[in-house]
Design a protein around this motif. Structure first.
Motif, short mmCIF file in Angstrom:
data_model
loop_
_atom_site.label_atom_id
_atom_site.label_comp_id
_atom_site.label_asym_id
_atom_site.label_seq_id
_atom_site.Cartn_x
_atom_site.Cartn_y
_atom_site.Cartn_z
N ASP A 191 14.29 6.69 -5.81
CA ASP A 191 14.22 5.73 -5.89
C ASP A 191 13.10 4.59 -5.38
OD1 ASP A 191 15.31 5.72 -3.49
OD2 ASP A 191 16.82 4.18 -3.87
N THR A 192 12.69 5.02 -4.16
CA THR A 192 11.38 4.46 -3.51
C THR A 192 10.15 4.73 -4.25
OG1 THR A 192 11.41 6.21 -2.13
CG2 THR A 192 12.48 4.48 -1.49
N VAL A 193 10.09 5.63 -5.31
CA VAL A 193 9.03 5.90 -6.05
C VAL A 193 8.94 5.08 -7.30
CG1 VAL A 193 7.49 7.65 -7.17
CG2 VAL A 193 8.28 8.06 -5.02
N THR B 167 0.84 -1.14 0.18
CA THR B 167 0.11 0.14 0.13
C THR B 167 0.74 1.16 -0.04
OG1 THR B 167 -1.79 -1.14 1.05
CG2 THR B 167 -1.80 1.31 1.22
N ALA B 168 2.04 1.30 0.70
CA ALA B 168 2.72 2.48 0.80
C ALA B 168 3.46 2.64 -0.54
CB ALA B 168 3.93 2.19 1.91
N ALA B 169 3.93 1.56 -1.19
CA ALA B 169 4.47 1.68 -2.53
C ALA B 169 3.45 2.32 -3.44
CB ALA B 169 5.00 0.31 -2.84
N ARG B 170 2.28 1.81 -3.52
CA ARG B 170 1.48 2.20 -4.31
C ARG B 170 1.03 3.71 -4.01
NH1 ARG B 170 -2.57 -2.77 -3.89
NH2 ARG B 170 -1.55 -4.24 -5.39
N LEU B 171 0.70 4.20 -2.92
CA LEU B 171 0.62 5.43 -2.46
C LEU B 171 1.91 6.47 -3.15
CD1 LEU B 171 -1.06 5.31 0.98
CD2 LEU B 171 -2.08 5.84 -1.18
N PRO C 90 1.35 9.87 -7.57
CA PRO C 90 1.54 11.23 -8.03
C PRO C 90 2.27 11.09 -9.29
CG PRO C 90 1.94 11.36 -5.60
CD PRO C 90 1.96 9.85 -6.01
N LEU C 91 3.42 10.60 -9.25
CA LEU C 91 4.37 10.39 -10.71
C LEU C 91 3.33 9.60 -11.69
CD1 LEU C 91 7.09 10.66 -12.07
CD2 LEU C 91 7.67 8.55 -11.12
N LEU C 92 2.93 8.63 -11.40
CA LEU C 92 2.05 7.85 -12.27
C LEU C 92 0.93 8.71 -12.87
CD1 LEU C 92 1.51 5.25 -14.03
CD2 LEU C 92 0.24 4.26 -11.96
N THR C 93 0.15 9.37 -12.00
CA THR C 93 -0.86 10.42 -12.62
C THR C 93 -0.29 11.56 -13.53
OG1 THR C 93 -1.91 10.11 -10.17
CG2 THR C 93 -2.57 12.28 -11.46
#
Length: 113
Positions: A98-100, A62-66, A70-73
């Protein structure tokens, strides 16, 4: 318990990485420097911290998806604008931590860790 900035291994690891990359010297306090086996241990602890935070069973996914949302959007918004013909098509360059970026690339099937 909750880890504060004072005890997270990532706080020192980030500074050690920065010193090594930007100044080509180890992180030192007084006459003591963080290098060799001690540095390797710290970096391993930081890797474990991020692995638990972004891939662990207790909400890591969930943390990775959140984190990547914003970048994916922003990326999808650019694609949609191009497809709809809103203005000239452009070369877009995106950057992120890198974590995003790593979870986003993994979700797209182009990064395997």
């Amino acid at each position: 318990g909750v880890m504060t900035d004072a005890v997270r291994p990532t706080v020192l690891a980030d500074e050690a990485y920065s010193r090594a990359c930007e100044q080509n010297r180890p992180l030192c306090r007084g006459d003591r420097c963080l290098e060799g086996p001690a540095l390797e241990t710290l970096l391993s602890l930081a890797d474990e911290f991020y692995a638990r935070r972004y891939g662990g069973a207790a909400g890591g996914t969930t943390a990775a998806r959140l984190g990547m949302h914003p970048l994916l959007t922003e990326i999808l918004g650019g694609f949609r604008a191009d497809l709809a013909g809103h203005g000239p098509r452009r070369l877009r360059l995106f950057a992120g931590h890198d974590t995003v970026v790593a979870p986003l690339l993994s979700a797209l099937g182009v990064f395997d860790g």
